[in-house]
Design a protein around this motif. Sequence first.
Motif, PDB file in Angstrom:
ATOM      1  N   ALA A 153       9.732  37.419  37.080  1.00  0.00           N
ATOM      2  CA  ALA A 153       9.325  37.364  35.671  1.00  0.00           C
ATOM      3  C   ALA A 153       9.085  38.764  35.118  1.00  0.00           C
ATOM      4  O   ALA A 153       9.450  39.063  33.964  1.00  0.00           O
ATOM      5  CB  ALA A 153       8.073  36.500  35.538  1.00  0.00           C
ATOM      6  N   ALA A 193      11.194  40.390  32.090  1.00  0.00           N
ATOM      7  CA  ALA A 193      10.476  40.896  30.914  1.00  0.00           C
ATOM      8  C   ALA A 193      10.822  42.355  30.639  1.00  0.00           C
ATOM      9  O   ALA A 193      10.944  42.771  29.475  1.00  0.00           O
ATOM     10  CB  ALA A 193       8.980  40.729  31.130  1.00  0.00           C
ATOM     11  N   ILE A 203       8.903  34.053  29.481  1.00  0.00           N
ATOM     12  CA  ILE A 203       8.422  34.781  30.674  1.00  0.00           C
ATOM     13  C   ILE A 203       7.366  33.963  31.404  1.00  0.00           C
ATOM     14  O   ILE A 203       7.333  33.907  32.637  1.00  0.00           O
ATOM     15  CB  ILE A 203       7.878  36.158  30.255  1.00  0.00           C
ATOM     16  CG1 ILE A 203       8.979  36.974  29.565  1.00  0.00           C
ATOM     17  CG2 ILE A 203       7.353  36.906  31.460  1.00  0.00           C
ATOM     18  CD1 ILE A 203      10.222  37.169  30.396  1.00  0.00           C
TER      19      ILE A 203
END
Length: 397
Positions: A26, A30, A59
Amino acid sequence: MSRSEPRYRLRAPWPLPPPLADLLIAAVVALFTGPDVAVNDPGHRQADGVTWLLFAVSIGALLVRSRWSMAVALVTGAACAGWALYGHIGELLNLPVMVALYTVAVQGNRTRTVRTGAVAALASGIVSVVAGKDVAQPQGAPLLEMLWPLVPLLLGEVVRGRREQVRAYAERAARAEAEREREAQRRVEQERVRIARELHDVVAHTVSAMTVQAGLALDAFDTEPEVARAAMRQVRASGKEAVRELRATVGVLRAEGGVSTGPAPRLGELPELVERMRAAGLDVTLRMDAGQLPQVVELAAYRIVQEALTNVIKHARARHATVSVGRDGDELAVEVVDDGVAGGRPVDGSWLVGDGFGLIGMRERAAAVGGRLEAGPVPGGGWRVCARLPAGGGARA
């Protein structure tokens, strides 16, 4: 590595725990998607609260990617469609949904991958038409947009197939290792039983004969010294014979590869065996016309006769026994009949002599070379042991 552990191990596809791996993925997504969210092309809607909310949802959904891959794919797909319909464009805005679709393919199966790909392609085409993103080629844009969701799904299928192949190889290697362990254990057990059978035959036969001869010598020691001396000489000869056979048997344990260092008894030695039985006080008649036979068959036949005569001396209280060894077609017929007391007892329809191990050993010897053995009382008194052994190439080593 111990013998009980598999030789091949399946390495984990990801070295980190799933929650930590999801957090790392994640963060990477991002890092790449954030700049596209922050800066949009001139003339299009710039980043605002809705844009950053969709970014946070995408996210955040990736943080539980390993547990709920399908739900994460739906959430990230909806966020990606929201960006397109809201007017925010970017080359990496579809990265979260691509990671989610890859996870769906890796964790699922081919059927789920195909269904997910069909739904994702259809939804992407509809969003492309509604949003009118590619104004330069309005007819080609929906087709191109329908293709990109298939890329992570195909990549996930390839990775999952590779993992399943590696897992299958590891399981196959583990099964082969376990099979080798079972085969080695089976051979050890067979060798143990074979050596125990040899020791039983040697010890039971020789000790029984020596006991009878020693008793004869003790009874005749004062009244018939010559008879006593002859019996003691036979005791000494039997002891030497027992030592020789024990050395040959124990030599199997010492020889490399389990090859015996001494000769195995053959049918040609039956006359000597009969003479020892006669010296022990049993009148034995031998009839033999066997011809050329495989060594394993001769060994089995010799041991069966030896054990049968030993049981006659130990249990039957017989005066006479007849040993017949001869060809009967493709089989070798071995028969030992005595005129003594059966001395056995019925157990589950079969007859056992004494403690039963002698008869069991004879049957095992016959079965080991592909033959069969029957034993039981004779009508009118006495006991009969009859073995049928393969006399040709059908004998098993």
